[in-house]
Scaffold this motif. Structure first.
Motif, mmCIF file in Angstrom:
data_model
loop_
_atom_site.group_PDB
_atom_site.id
_atom_site.type_symbol
_atom_site.label_atom_id
_atom_site.label_comp_id
_atom_site.label_asym_id
_atom_site.label_seq_id
_atom_site.Cartn_x
_atom_site.Cartn_y
_atom_site.Cartn_z
ATOM 1 N N ARG A 1 -9.565 -4.419 4.399
ATOM 2 C CA ARG A 1 -9.101 -3.275 3.610
ATOM 3 C C ARG A 1 -8.540 -2.231 4.565
ATOM 4 N NH1 ARG A 1 -12.293 -1.037 -1.466
ATOM 5 N NH2 ARG A 1 -11.502 -3.070 -2.116
ATOM 6 N N LYS B 1 -5.865 -0.171 0.398
ATOM 7 C CA LYS B 1 -5.447 -1.396 -0.267
ATOM 8 C C LYS B 1 -5.971 -2.591 0.515
ATOM 9 C CE LYS B 1 -0.805 -1.499 1.860
ATOM 10 N NZ LYS B 1 0.633 -1.595 1.579
ATOM 11 N N ASP B 2 -6.168 -3.702 -0.176
ATOM 12 C CA ASP B 2 -6.614 -4.930 0.465
ATOM 13 C C ASP B 2 -5.407 -5.672 1.021
ATOM 14 O OD1 ASP B 2 -9.243 -4.396 -0.159
ATOM 15 O OD2 ASP B 2 -9.194 -5.506 -2.036
ATOM 16 N N GLN C 1 -5.261 6.784 1.009
ATOM 17 C CA GLN C 1 -4.860 5.609 0.238
ATOM 18 C C GLN C 1 -5.519 4.375 0.841
ATOM 19 O OE1 GLN C 1 -0.407 5.670 -0.684
ATOM 20 N NE2 GLN C 1 -0.540 7.097 1.038
ATOM 21 N N PRO D 1 -9.778 -0.834 -4.184
ATOM 22 C CA PRO D 1 -8.931 0.079 -3.405
ATOM 23 C C PRO D 1 -8.289 1.094 -4.329
ATOM 24 C CG PRO D 1 -7.875 -2.058 -3.649
ATOM 25 C CD PRO D 1 -9.274 -2.215 -4.169
ATOM 26 N N SER D 2 -7.962 2.268 -3.772
ATOM 27 C CA SER D 2 -7.465 3.335 -4.641
ATOM 28 C C SER D 2 -6.695 4.362 -3.828
ATOM 29 C CB SER D 2 -8.638 4.020 -5.350
ATOM 30 O OG SER D 2 -9.483 4.656 -4.397
#
Length: 291
Positions: A55, A47-48, A45, A36-37
């Motif tokens: 995700r 994220k897990d 954006q 993730p980034s």
């Protein structure tokens, strides 16, 4: 010393995977894990969340700055939506119905964010996600998937449509998109028997739904969009599903888009081609339609 690897094949299921007699699994499409980034080019954006079972993608917000990952990044950017991608466990290591159970668990976890109750927030097993609480319109939820994922999407809306599985007031699955969906034949074939050893009786509904019009007629979503490809080996099953849904008595709206001259999930294999762009354009338009 352990035995040496053998090239003897136990089960061969192209274009999905091959299982050798020594237990090794060879996947014909390898999916590389992408971390993730925060994408500086798109502002998306990711994220897990929920113990890495999914995700979450958040579009660019004013004041804030692989194939599946890139594709979802593009959809989030173009459509300005929050996307949640389920990291369900894969066969043959994890046989069905595991993928259905994992997906339903993520949907249930997501729906709990509507409650906003202290006992949910403080429960160790249920961790609330601020991105969902702060940025999601739970009265307008779309489910989408490709190939086997499209099959799972349909199963999720069937579960949500059952009275005993309602997801709570305020969480509304308004539409679903099925991209090159995988449904079984009229009979349980060798592949289905291998990845879904318990697929006898009622469980066959998850693979071959066309004979069960009652379930189709009771879907709670208002719109269904089906994407097919002219040379997709699953094309006929998609068309059969489309016809069955229209004949079921379901009072929603179903549409279909077929891409000429292309194969199964071509849009991920060649994401920059013109036809892949047209598919994404239609998908984004579908997400923006009035329900």
């Amino acid at each position: 010393m352990g035995s040496l690897p053998t090239d003897e094949i136990a089960h061969d299921f192209p274009p999905f995977f091959r299982v050798y007699k020594d237990g090794r699994v060879e996947r014909f499409h390898n999916y590389v894990y992408v971390h993730p980034s925060d994408n500086c080019n798109t502002g998306v954006q990711s994220k897990d969340v929920n113990n890495n079972s999914a995700r979450l993608y958040l579009p660019k917000i004013t004041g804030k700055n692989k194939k599946h990952d890139k594709y979802l990044q593009s959809i989030v950017t173009k459509d300005n939506v929050v996307a949640l991608s389920v990291n369900y466990r894969l066969a043959p290591k994890h046989l069905l119905p595991m993928c259905y159970d994992d997906s339903w668990s993520v949907i249930r976890w997501t729906s709990l964010h509507i409650e906003m109750c202290d006992h949910f927030i403080l429960t160790k097993e249920i961790v609330m996600e601020p991105w969902l609480k702060d940025h999601v319109n739970f009265s307008r939820v779309f489910l989408a998937g490709k190939s086997a994922g499209a099959n799972i999407v349909h199963d999720m809306v069937v579960l949500a449509s059952a009275s005993e599985n309602r997801l709570g007031e305020g969480f509304k699955i308004t539409a679903i998109a099925l991209i090159h969906p995988f449904f079984g034949n009229y009979e349980v074939d060798e592949y289905c028997s291998f990845v879904f050893p318990e697929c006898e009786g009622l469980n066959v509904l998850r693979l071959n739904l066309t004979a069960h019009l009652r379930l189709l007629s009771s879907l709670i979503c208002r719109k269904v969009m089906i994407f097919t490809a002219e040379k997709d080996f699953l094309r006929e099953r998609s068309l059969t599903y489309y016809d069955a849904l229209k004949k079921s008595g379901w009072n929603g709206e179903v549409k279909i888009m077929e891409t000429q001259g292309e194969y199964h999930v071509f849009h991920l294999l060649e994401p920059n081609c013109e036809k892949a762009g047209l598919l994404m354009k239609r998908l984004v338009e579908f997400f923006n339609e009035k329900i």
